[in-house]
Enzyme design. Structure first.
Site, PDB file in Angstrom:
ATOM      1  N   LYS A   1       0.480   3.521  -2.830  1.00  0.00           N
ATOM      2  CA  LYS A   1      -0.756   4.287  -3.091  1.00  0.00           C
ATOM      3  C   LYS A   1      -0.559   5.807  -3.185  1.00  0.00           C
ATOM      4  O   LYS A   1      -1.039   6.420  -4.140  1.00  0.00           O
ATOM      5  CB  LYS A   1      -1.828   3.925  -2.048  1.00  0.00           C
ATOM      6  CG  LYS A   1      -2.390   2.521  -2.283  1.00  0.00           C
ATOM      7  CD  LYS A   1      -3.289   2.058  -1.164  1.00  0.00           C
ATOM      8  CE  LYS A   1      -3.764   0.617  -1.458  1.00  0.00           C
ATOM      9  NZ  LYS A   1      -4.392   0.012  -0.294  1.00  0.00           N
TER      10      LYS A   1
ATOM     11  N   SER B   1       0.804  -1.234   0.000  1.00  0.00           N
ATOM     12  CA  SER B   1       0.000   0.000   0.000  1.00  0.00           C
ATOM     13  C   SER B   1       0.829   1.273   0.000  1.00  0.00           C
ATOM     14  O   SER B   1       0.279   2.358  -0.202  1.00  0.00           O
ATOM     15  CB  SER B   1      -0.902   0.028   1.236  1.00  0.00           C
ATOM     16  OG  SER B   1      -2.107  -0.593   0.917  1.00  0.00           O
TER      17      SER B   1
ATOM     18  N   VAL C   1       1.107  -3.796   3.897  1.00  0.00           N
ATOM     19  CA  VAL C   1       0.937  -5.068   4.618  1.00  0.00           C
ATOM     20  C   VAL C   1       2.192  -5.944   4.620  1.00  0.00           C
ATOM     21  O   VAL C   1       2.264  -6.911   5.368  1.00  0.00           O
ATOM     22  CB  VAL C   1      -0.262  -5.900   4.066  1.00  0.00           C
ATOM     23  CG1 VAL C   1      -1.571  -5.278   4.471  1.00  0.00           C
ATOM     24  CG2 VAL C   1      -0.159  -6.080   2.572  1.00  0.00           C
TER      25      VAL C   1
ATOM     26  N   TYR D   1      -4.479   3.362   7.557  1.00  0.00           N
ATOM     27  CA  TYR D   1      -5.720   2.567   7.616  1.00  0.00           C
ATOM     28  C   TYR D   1      -6.695   3.220   8.607  1.00  0.00           C
ATOM     29  O   TYR D   1      -6.698   4.440   8.756  1.00  0.00           O
ATOM     30  CB  TYR D   1      -5.409   1.111   7.956  1.00  0.00           C
ATOM     31  CG  TYR D   1      -4.371   0.495   7.035  1.00  0.00           C
ATOM     32  CD1 TYR D   1      -4.599   0.391   5.658  1.00  0.00           C
ATOM     33  CD2 TYR D   1      -3.155   0.046   7.511  1.00  0.00           C
ATOM     34  CE1 TYR D   1      -3.660  -0.155   4.808  1.00  0.00           C
ATOM     35  CE2 TYR D   1      -2.198  -0.509   6.667  1.00  0.00           C
ATOM     36  CZ  TYR D   1      -2.449  -0.598   5.325  1.00  0.00           C
ATOM     37  OH  TYR D   1      -1.521  -1.120   4.486  1.00  0.00           O
TER      38      TYR D   1
ATOM     39  N   TYR E   1      -2.635  -2.738 -10.694  1.00  0.00           N
ATOM     40  CA  TYR E   1      -2.649  -2.540  -9.238  1.00  0.00           C
ATOM     41  C   TYR E   1      -1.860  -3.653  -8.529  1.00  0.00           C
ATOM     42  O   TYR E   1      -1.038  -3.392  -7.650  1.00  0.00           O
ATOM     43  CB  TYR E   1      -4.101  -2.487  -8.732  1.00  0.00           C
ATOM     44  CG  TYR E   1      -4.194  -2.480  -7.231  1.00  0.00           C
ATOM     45  CD1 TYR E   1      -3.877  -1.328  -6.508  1.00  0.00           C
ATOM     46  CD2 TYR E   1      -4.553  -3.634  -6.533  1.00  0.00           C
ATOM     47  CE1 TYR E   1      -3.929  -1.337  -5.114  1.00  0.00           C
ATOM     48  CE2 TYR E   1      -4.606  -3.641  -5.149  1.00  0.00           C
ATOM     49  CZ  TYR E   1      -4.290  -2.498  -4.443  1.00  0.00           C
ATOM     50  OH  TYR E   1      -4.331  -2.507  -3.066  1.00  0.00           O
TER      51      TYR E   1
HETATM   52  N1  GLU Z   1      -1.867  -5.560  -2.272  1.00  0.00           N
HETATM   53  C1  GLU Z   1      -2.485  -5.370  -1.006  1.00  0.00           C
HETATM   54  C2  GLU Z   1      -3.986  -5.477  -1.133  1.00  0.00           C
HETATM   55  O1  GLU Z   1      -4.607  -4.825  -1.904  1.00  0.00           O
HETATM   56  C3  GLU Z   1      -2.110  -4.040  -0.455  1.00  0.00           C
HETATM   57  C4  GLU Z   1      -2.694  -3.860   0.899  1.00  0.00           C
HETATM   58  C5  GLU Z   1      -1.900  -2.977   1.783  1.00  0.00           C
HETATM   59  O2  GLU Z   1      -0.686  -2.955   1.776  1.00  0.00           O
HETATM   60  O3  GLU Z   1      -2.579  -2.277   2.544  1.00  0.00           O
HETATM   61  O4  GLU Z   1      -4.594  -6.281  -0.464  1.00  0.00           O
END
Ligand code: GLU
Length: 619
Positions: free
Chosen positions: A73, A70, A265, A247, A195
């Site tokens: 992002k 993430s 994550v 989050y 993605y």
């Molecule tokens: N590729 C992970 C997902 O979409 C990223 C989640 C994350 O790092 O928060 O589940």
């Protein structure tokens, strides 16, 4: 030992302490919903700080690769803004904190817009826009962009990518829901594929710190000098990291830690102190919110322990004015004739010299404005020395322009000194640009200020160049001699003319002549080794009408120690050593009188130099 560095940099020690404090923490669980991620080693732990000055501090597993997840992002959203514009992206993704888990299916019930680009729905929507803009080249484009951010080429971890691709049903569902609301306007599968790939980009803790430092530096990578993002986009992305980066722990995070951050994550956390630092940690075990347990602990400790919270900033009180003093406290290196000195003496304090430093942002301009409004009404000339201004942001520069114009409207002449590196004089829309003179050296600005005073206060008969013009008998140096001695000397001196740029005295030549300036300007320049170890041609002094030069070599019989150049057409009366020696026999009293006058002249120059040096200690 060559290249050995001193140990115990406190910042390095701080990282070592943090690492030691948290390495044995056993809480948290390594993410396993993407099967490949479950293979991570829970003991891996690295911390890196990258500064806006381009320095790196690291400890632990800082060069071990893991997937960015993430943490991609904010960068992907920034890329979408860069490629597709703010207005367009506003039609696709909101910027409201969602207060929900990263994989929540959190869309506006009416428009279908994801709440923000930091949750999966928003990130997939952002990737879709990039994918739509360039379906075939999107992955390459992304890798080129990340290379600029990290300062090295990154690769995609195929095992993690494929692992998520086959298990990412929830993300796939989000993608199709976005398609349903027309947030994604074509087949969502290529966007989802992009993605999954972006999440599987391999990074090290060091890479993340460099990327964070790039955000800290308004989108400029302080290690490579490249500018992958604009200032405007960087500011927006940091705001989103502040409100949505951790989050559904984001609110508590901003409250407790107060640093814009983003976690992933796979165990990475990236935090940004705008203007100052990028921080990255890597430790795979996650807490219930999906944030790295040790990463959160390190950032919390940095915020509380060493005061890094954004809400704990110190106002740099009065740091902008480096020095501010009156004209009588600093003279130019242009030696002035007695006549000029007499004109200048009562008026020197009509000049004010202000040295400004640091960033001329709102706070800096406020301090400068407060200083400027305090200038007494007797101040007619302002020298603003900007050598130590590090930046003049466009946003606040208009205020500076207005303040300077207001001062100028009150009849204060403004001379800018050493503004060269700043876009000040050429700032778009600046009104003051046409009204100020800019000087490359402070000394030239000081000289110009003195010239302005002389032009203003000299009697019409002796303005500027005319000063001292006339017969040799009227020359300043000879005023201590009686009339008869002056006459005898005059008979033995010849008038010599010089063209602009002509070398009058060359270093190393025998010092056989004494020069009394009748007209023009003569500069002594020597190479001075400055603080940075470089040698620079520096003007030591300038002589004009009524002054003399060449006396040291002439009296001591030593070779010339510096070059003297005529900087404009002029003339000097020259006394040759042969004539001087002949005088020793025929008129020893004239020789004594001349040497006495030269002693007084050298003494006066020495006094002035010592006074200037002493005053400089107080600046
Ligand atoms: N590729 C992970 C997902 O979409 C990223 C989640 C994350 O790092 O928060 O589940």
């Amino acid at each position: 030992m060559a290249g050995a560095e001193r140990q115990h940099n406190v910042i390095q020690d701080l990282l070592a302490d943090l690492h030691a404090s948290f390495k044995d923490v056993r809480e948290g669980r390594v993410a396993d919903y993407i099967p490949e991620l479950a293979k991570a080693c829970p003991d891996d732990f690295g911390i890196v700080i990258a500064t806006s000055g381009g320095r790196l501090y690291e400890i632990g597993d800082t060069r071990k690769e893991f997937t960015i997840q993430s943490i991609s992002k904010p960068f992907i959203y920034a890329l979408a803004l860069k490629m597709l514009s703010l207005d367009f992206m506003a039609t696709k993704i909101d910027v409201e904190p969602s207060g929900e888990a990263f994989n929540a299916i959190s869309l506006d019930p009416e428009s279908g817009k994801p709440r923000n680009p930091m949750i999966n729905a928003g990130a997939i929507a952002a990737s879709a826009q990039i994918c739509d803009a360039d379906p075939a080249g999107a992955v390459e484009l992304l890798l080129d962009y990340f290379a600029e951010l990290a300062g090295r080429r990154l690769t995609i971890n195929d095992a993690v990518y494929l692992s998520e691709k086959v298990t990412g049903h929830r993300n796939r569902a989000i993608g199709h829901l976005l398609r349903n609301f027309n947030i994604i306007e074509s087949d969502p599968e290529p966007a989802l594929d992009l993605y999954f790939q972006q999440c599987a980009i391999s990074v090290t803790c060091k890479d993340l710190a460099v990327m964070a430092a790039t955000l800290a530096c308004q989108g400029r990578n302080p290690f490579t000098g490249g500018q992958p993002l604009s200032k405007d986009i960087t500011v927006r992305v940091l705001a989103l990291m502040g409100t949505c980066g951790m989050y559904d722990f984001a609110g508590q995070w901003l409250h407790d830690v107060g640093i814009p951050a983003k976690s992933g994550v796979a165990g990475g956390v990236m935090a940004v102190i705008p203007g100052r630092l990028g921080i990255a940690t890597y430790s795979p075990p996650l807490d219930a919110f999906g944030n790295s347990v040790r990463g959160v602990a390190v950032c919390r400790q940095l915020s509380v322990g060493v005061g890094l919270s954004l809400f704990n900033q110190y106002f740099q009180k009065d740091a902008t004015i480096r020095r501010s003093y009156k004209g009588s406290q600093r003279q130019s290196r242009r030696w002035r004739s007695d006549q000029e000195l007499r004109i200048l003496a009562p008026h020197r304090d009509e000049v004010r010299i202000i040295h400004v430093q640091g960033v001329l942002d709102f706070g800096g301009i406020e301090q400068l404005a407060a200083e400027l409004v305090q200038l007494g009404s007797d101040v007619r000339i302002l020298i603003l020395d900007l050598a130590h201004v590090t930046e003049c942001p466009l946003e606040s520069s208009g205020l500076l322009d207005r303040q300077l114009c207001a001062i100028e409207d009150q009849g204060v002449e403004i001379l800018l000194s050493r503004a060269g590196r700043l876009p000040l004089v050429s700032m778009p829309g600046w009104k003051i640009s046409e009204r100020v003179e800019a000087y490359e050296h402070l000394d030239s600005a000081l000289e110009a200020a003195e010239d302005l005073l002389i032009a203003r206060y000299a009697e019409p008969a002796d303005d500027g160049e005319g000063l001292g013009l006339g017969a040799l008998e009227e020359h300043g140096l000879l005023q201590l001699l009686d009339e008869e001695h002056r006459r005898i000397l005059a008979e033995r001196m010849t008038l010599r003319s010089f063209a602009a740029g002509e070398c009058v005295i060359r270093r190393g030549e025998p010092g056989d002549e004494l020069f009394l300036v009748r007209s023009g300007r003569f500069d002594i320049a020597i190479d001075v080794r400055t603080g940075d170890g470089l040698s620079r041609a520096t003007r030591l002094a300038t002589f004009g009408p009524g002054l003399c030069f060449g006396e040291i070599g002439f009296v001591a019989g030593t070779p010339r120690s510096a070059d003297i150049i005529a900087t404009r057409p002029g003339a000097c009366w020259v006394l040759h050593r042969d004539a001087f020696e002949a005088l020793r026999c025929s008129h020893p009293d004239v020789v004594i009188a001349l040497l006495t006058a030269l002693t007084c002249d050298i003494g006066a120059k020495l006094t002035q130099t010592s006074v200037q040096l002493t005053l400089m200690e107080h600046y």
